[in-house]
Scaffold this active site. Structure first.
Site, PDB file in Angstrom:
ATOM      1  N   ASP A 192       0.755  -1.256   0.226  1.00  0.00           N
ATOM      2  CA  ASP A 192      -0.286   0.024  -0.014  1.00  0.00           C
ATOM      3  C   ASP A 192       0.969   1.350  -0.030  1.00  0.00           C
ATOM      4  O   ASP A 192       0.520   2.108   0.612  1.00  0.00           O
ATOM      5  CB  ASP A 192      -0.620  -0.023   0.921  1.00  0.00           C
ATOM      6  CG  ASP A 192      -2.234  -1.211   0.841  1.00  0.00           C
ATOM      7  OD1 ASP A 192      -2.372  -1.858   0.201  1.00  0.00           O
ATOM      8  OD2 ASP A 192      -1.884  -2.436   1.958  1.00  0.00           O
ATOM      9  N   LYS A 219       1.461   2.077  -4.949  1.00  0.00           N
ATOM     10  CA  LYS A 219       2.106   1.817  -6.476  1.00  0.00           C
ATOM     11  C   LYS A 219       1.095   2.240  -7.328  1.00  0.00           C
ATOM     12  O   LYS A 219       1.822   2.299  -8.307  1.00  0.00           O
ATOM     13  CB  LYS A 219       2.756  -0.269  -6.527  1.00  0.00           C
ATOM     14  CG  LYS A 219       3.773   0.317  -5.133  1.00  0.00           C
ATOM     15  CD  LYS A 219       3.855  -1.871  -4.766  1.00  0.00           C
ATOM     16  CE  LYS A 219       2.399  -2.390  -4.053  1.00  0.00           C
ATOM     17  NZ  LYS A 219       1.897  -2.047  -3.050  1.00  0.00           N
ATOM     18  N   GLY A 230      -4.612  -4.080  -3.918  1.00  0.00           N
ATOM     19  CA  GLY A 230      -5.547  -3.002  -4.004  1.00  0.00           C
ATOM     20  C   GLY A 230      -4.422  -1.923  -4.747  1.00  0.00           C
ATOM     21  O   GLY A 230      -4.010  -1.378  -3.446  1.00  0.00           O
ATOM     22  N   HIS A 231      -5.072  -1.391  -5.953  1.00  0.00           N
ATOM     23  CA  HIS A 231      -4.332  -0.271  -5.920  1.00  0.00           C
ATOM     24  C   HIS A 231      -5.537   0.640  -6.725  1.00  0.00           C
ATOM     25  O   HIS A 231      -6.024   0.388  -7.222  1.00  0.00           O
ATOM     26  CB  HIS A 231      -3.174  -1.331  -7.066  1.00  0.00           C
ATOM     27  CG  HIS A 231      -2.642  -2.232  -7.065  1.00  0.00           C
ATOM     28  ND1 HIS A 231      -1.094  -2.246  -7.831  1.00  0.00           N
ATOM     29  CD2 HIS A 231      -1.765  -1.930  -5.499  1.00  0.00           C
ATOM     30  CE1 HIS A 231      -0.356  -2.856  -7.549  1.00  0.00           C
ATOM     31  NE2 HIS A 231      -0.987  -3.080  -6.082  1.00  0.00           N
ATOM     32  N   GLN A 238       2.122  -6.461  -3.756  1.00  0.00           N
ATOM     33  CA  GLN A 238       1.709  -6.488  -2.219  1.00  0.00           C
ATOM     34  C   GLN A 238       3.460  -4.759  -2.044  1.00  0.00           C
ATOM     35  O   GLN A 238       3.783  -4.217  -2.476  1.00  0.00           O
ATOM     36  CB  GLN A 238       2.969  -7.565  -1.198  1.00  0.00           C
ATOM     37  CG  GLN A 238       1.169  -8.618  -1.680  1.00  0.00           C
ATOM     38  CD  GLN A 238       0.833  -9.191  -2.902  1.00  0.00           C
ATOM     39  OE1 GLN A 238       1.606  -9.764  -3.717  1.00  0.00           O
ATOM     40  NE2 GLN A 238      -0.622  -8.531  -2.847  1.00  0.00           N
TER      41      GLN A 238
HETATM   42  P1  GDP Z   1      -0.709   0.787  -3.955  1.00  0.00           P
HETATM   43  O1  GDP Z   1      -1.580  -0.423  -2.759  1.00  0.00           O
HETATM   44  O2  GDP Z   1       0.438   0.528  -3.155  1.00  0.00           O
HETATM   45  O3  GDP Z   1      -1.115   0.764  -4.900  1.00  0.00           O
HETATM   46  O4  GDP Z   1      -1.272   1.713  -2.559  1.00  0.00           O
HETATM   47  P2  GDP Z   1      -2.816   1.891  -2.357  1.00  0.00           P
HETATM   48  O5  GDP Z   1      -3.912   2.168  -3.451  1.00  0.00           O
HETATM   49  O6  GDP Z   1      -3.463   0.303  -1.593  1.00  0.00           O
HETATM   50  O7  GDP Z   1      -3.054   2.512  -0.846  1.00  0.00           O
HETATM   51  C1  GDP Z   1      -3.072   3.567  -1.072  1.00  0.00           C
HETATM   52  C2  GDP Z   1      -3.922   4.861  -0.983  1.00  0.00           C
HETATM   53  O8  GDP Z   1      -3.184   5.963  -0.819  1.00  0.00           O
HETATM   54  C3  GDP Z   1      -4.215   5.329  -1.901  1.00  0.00           C
HETATM   55  O9  GDP Z   1      -5.717   5.770  -1.163  1.00  0.00           O
HETATM   56  C4  GDP Z   1      -4.281   6.615  -2.507  1.00  0.00           C
HETATM   57  O10 GDP Z   1      -5.078   6.755  -3.405  1.00  0.00           O
HETATM   58  C5  GDP Z   1      -3.482   7.786  -1.043  1.00  0.00           C
HETATM   59  N1  GDP Z   1      -2.494   7.773  -2.076  1.00  0.00           N
HETATM   60  C6  GDP Z   1      -1.729   7.867  -2.675  1.00  0.00           C
HETATM   61  N2  GDP Z   1      -0.658   9.074  -3.077  1.00  0.00           N
HETATM   62  C7  GDP Z   1      -0.672   9.841  -1.819  1.00  0.00           C
HETATM   63  C8  GDP Z   1      -0.413  10.851  -1.193  1.00  0.00           C
HETATM   64  O11 GDP Z   1       0.897  11.076  -1.520  1.00  0.00           O
HETATM   65  N3  GDP Z   1      -1.306  11.564  -0.182  1.00  0.00           N
HETATM   66  C9  GDP Z   1      -2.162  10.987   0.131  1.00  0.00           C
HETATM   67  N4  GDP Z   1      -2.230  11.652   1.347  1.00  0.00           N
HETATM   68  N5  GDP Z   1      -3.307   9.830  -0.051  1.00  0.00           N
HETATM   69  C10 GDP Z   1      -2.396   8.935  -1.472  1.00  0.00           C
HETATM   70  P1  IMO Z   2      -0.828  -3.799  -2.501  1.00  0.00           P
HETATM   71  O1  IMO Z   2      -0.144  -5.098  -3.748  1.00  0.00           O
HETATM   72  C1  IMO Z   2      -0.949  -5.101   1.806  1.00  0.00           C
HETATM   73  C2  IMO Z   2      -0.743  -8.780   3.449  1.00  0.00           C
HETATM   74  C3  IMO Z   2      -2.474  -9.028   3.614  1.00  0.00           C
HETATM   75  C4  IMO Z   2      -1.838 -10.465   5.256  1.00  0.00           C
HETATM   76  C5  IMO Z   2      -0.629 -11.240   4.174  1.00  0.00           C
HETATM   77  C6  IMO Z   2      -0.785 -12.125   3.821  1.00  0.00           C
HETATM   78  O2  IMO Z   2      -2.673  -3.875  -2.324  1.00  0.00           O
HETATM   79  O3  IMO Z   2       0.423  -3.673  -1.313  1.00  0.00           O
HETATM   80  P2  IMO Z   2      -2.588 -12.989   1.668  1.00  0.00           P
HETATM   81  O4  IMO Z   2      -4.190 -12.802   1.649  1.00  0.00           O
HETATM   82  O5  IMO Z   2      -1.478 -12.014   0.775  1.00  0.00           O
HETATM   83  O6  IMO Z   2      -2.250 -14.711   1.422  1.00  0.00           O
HETATM   84  O7  IMO Z   2      -1.902 -12.549   2.562  1.00  0.00           O
HETATM   85  O8  IMO Z   2       0.371 -10.208   3.276  1.00  0.00           O
HETATM   86  N1  IMO Z   2      -0.949  -8.118   2.134  1.00  0.00           N
HETATM   87  C7  IMO Z   2      -1.186  -6.905   1.780  1.00  0.00           C
HETATM   88  N2  IMO Z   2      -1.306  -6.034   2.595  1.00  0.00           N
HETATM   89  N3  IMO Z   2      -1.416  -4.480   1.204  1.00  0.00           N
HETATM   90  C8  IMO Z   2      -1.068  -5.474  -0.186  1.00  0.00           C
HETATM   91  O9  IMO Z   2      -1.213  -5.745  -1.612  1.00  0.00           O
HETATM   92  C9  IMO Z   2      -0.915  -6.725   0.473  1.00  0.00           C
HETATM   93  N4  IMO Z   2      -1.628  -7.922  -0.334  1.00  0.00           N
HETATM   94  C10 IMO Z   2      -1.196  -8.968   0.743  1.00  0.00           C
HETATM   95  O10 IMO Z   2      -2.645  -8.401   4.553  1.00  0.00           O
HETATM   96  O11 IMO Z   2      -1.082 -10.345   6.129  1.00  0.00           O
HETATM   97 MG    MG Z   3      -2.990  -1.716  -1.545  1.00  0.00          MG
END
Ligand code: GDP
Ligand code: IMO
Ligand code: MG
Length: 422
Positions: free
Chosen positions: A13, A16, A40-41, A220
């Site tokens: 998270d 990316k 979840g991106h 991840q």
């Molecule tokens: P990913 O899994 O690495 O793609 O990240 P996620 O999408 O799961 O989580 C990142 C969250 O932070 C999302 O809700 C984005 O919309 C939000 N986000 C991304 N960049 C920024 C930032 O620079 N500041 C803030 N406040 N939110 C951000």
């Molecule tokens: P992104 O791509 C954050 C974590 C789960 C759990 C562990 C194992 O959005 O960064 P799984 O279901 O993969 O067997 O769970 O890994 N986990 C993540 N945490 N972001 C993710 O993906 C994750 N994918 C798996 O919360 O701790």
């Molecule tokens: Mg994510």
């Protein structure tokens, strides 16, 4: 021609998705190489926001070719829903291709996820572990390519479902599988995607060899890597930049750039050690200001200070060539900001990540003065002048120096234009 890997430096998270959306304009191919719908991106452009789980975060760039490569595991229902969601929003996916070698998540995988009474890992319960386990077991797996031999598939599903019912019973649970229905659903799935199915290793290597550029989107974060992360509190696949090669069939000598993404602090979802976790008001504030709730499961993310022991380790594992720091805006209003530089364990100070006993370490911090709260206008000024507040510059310079990597991008909000290229 450039081949670039984008990889998470922490526990996932790191934003990316946002970065891939921004970088995508400079590449011909945008490729997911690992994980499944545990990821979840989030990408946000104007009032449009998508939480993507399988499709690469290049959907706003319709002309680009998107690939779900062999390292990804696919839940058919999730993929069809996602394709539907993106297309209903008006974005064409005619340029989406899916590897015929990708493995499929089946109903029993979801039932088996988390039934073990052993250590609770706090998985996303999407069937990830059991599917990768079957991939490693080989004879109980189903790949996309297997959907094209219907009679063989039918027999195979009957055999596996019997075995899986017995396995589930071992854990004191009961399940029912209608093999006929599972088979029909899979054939229906195949019919909907068959014009997208390809040997994507050839597709990508041919593209590179004829001068095409490829952006490889990791899922991840490095500390969830099954070999190098905080085992057993990890996911079930490799996550680090090396997985971009095994997960696509692109050889290591074709990779030009490895972009590491880190938040300006740290978060983690699920169970497992987290040395810099803040179980106090500061942690609450990070969660609130950063809206730290899982994109996939909605679970509150655990929050804490930045950890340089982690980042030094993950920069090393990934061979990071440049670093992106995201969510710097979330530190707005903190009078003091801390960075963990070392751990203390059994009275000894260490700066290397350890393979077990991480829950016993005590973080040693260096303190930084926070910067004054910045609003939109302030950021506009900063974007024009490229001059950061002194305190922020000190914080980032310290990180960059310690890691020996240039920070070339700073993200200060979820929107595309809330990005500063340094
Ligand atoms: P990913 O899994 O690495 O793609 O990240 P996620 O999408 O799961 O989580 C990142 C969250 O932070 C999302 O809700 C984005 O919309 C939000 N986000 C991304 N960049 C920024 C930032 O620079 N500041 C803030 N406040 N939110 C951000
Ligand atoms: P992104 O791509 C954050 C974590 C789960 C759990 C562990 C194992 O959005 O960064 P799984 O279901 O993969 O067997 O769970 O890994 N986990 C993540 N945490 N972001 C993710 O993906 C994750 N994918 C798996 O919360 O701790
Ligand atoms: Mg994510």
């Amino acid at each position: 021609m450039t081949v670039t890997v984008v990889v998470g430096m922490q526990w996932g998270d790191e934003a990316k998705g946002k970065l891939v959306d921004i970088l995508a304009k400079d590449y011909d191919y945008i490729v997911r190489f690992n994980g499944g719908n545990n990821a979840g991106h989030t990408i946000k452009v104007g009032d449009k926001k998508f939480g993507l789980h399988l499709i690469p975060s290049g959907i706003f760039h319709e002309d680009k070719i998107k690939v779900i490569a062999n390292g990804v595991i696919i839940d058919p229902e999730v993929l069809l829903n996602e394709i539907n969601k993106v297309e209903s929003a008006g974005y064409s996916l005619k340029n989406l291709f899916i590897s015929n070698r990708a493995h499929i998540i089946l109903p029993w995988h979801k039932d088996l996820d988390g039934v073990s009474v052993a250590k609770s890992i706090g998985t996303t319960k999407r069937g990830i572990g059991p599917t990768y386990a079957d991939k490693a077991s080989r004879n109980t797996a189903v790949r996309i390519v297997d959907l094209f031999d219907e009679s063989k598939l039918k027999k195979h599903l009957e055999n596996i479902s019997n075995l899986k019912l017995k396995t589930i019973a071992i854990y004191g649970k009961t399940s029912e599988f209608n093999t006929e229905e599972i088979f029909n659903n899979l054939i229906n799935f195949r019919k909907q995607i068959e014009n997208k199915v390809k040997n994507t290793s050839y597709l990508l290597n041919d593209a590179i060899n004829s001068g095409g550029s490829v952006l490889l989107e990791g899922a991840q974060g490095s500390l969830l890597d099954i070999d190098h992360g905080t085992f057993p509190y990890v996911t079930s696949s490799n996550v680090i930049s090396g997985a971009a090669c095994t997960g696509t069939g692109i050889p290591p000598n074709k990779i030009d750039k490895i972009i590491g993404i880190t938040k300006a602090y740290t978060t983690r979802v699920g169970t497992g050690p987290f040395p810099t976790e803040l179980e106090n008001e500061e942690g609450e504030l990070l969660r609130k200001q950063g809206n730290e709730f899982g994109t996939t499961t909605g679970r509150p993310r655990r929050c804490g200070w930045l950890d340089l022991v982690v980042l030094k380790y993950t920069c090393m594992l990934n061979g990071v060539t440049e670093l992106v720091v995201t969510k710097i805006d979330v530190l707005n209003g903190f009078e003091e900001i801390k960075v963990c530089t070392h751990y203390e364990i059994y009275g000894k100070k260490i700066d290397r990540f350890i393979s077990s006993g991480l829950e016993k370490v005590k973080p040693i911090y260096k303190s930084f003065k926070g910067w004054k709260e910045l609003n939109e206008k302030d950021w506009e000024e900063i974007k024009k002048s490229k001059k950061l507040p002194k305190e922020m510059e000190e914080y980032l310079n310290f990180i960059s120096k310690e890691l020996n990597v240039k920070i070339n991008t700073l993200s200060f909000g979820p929107e595309r234009d809330q990005t500063l290229f340094l």
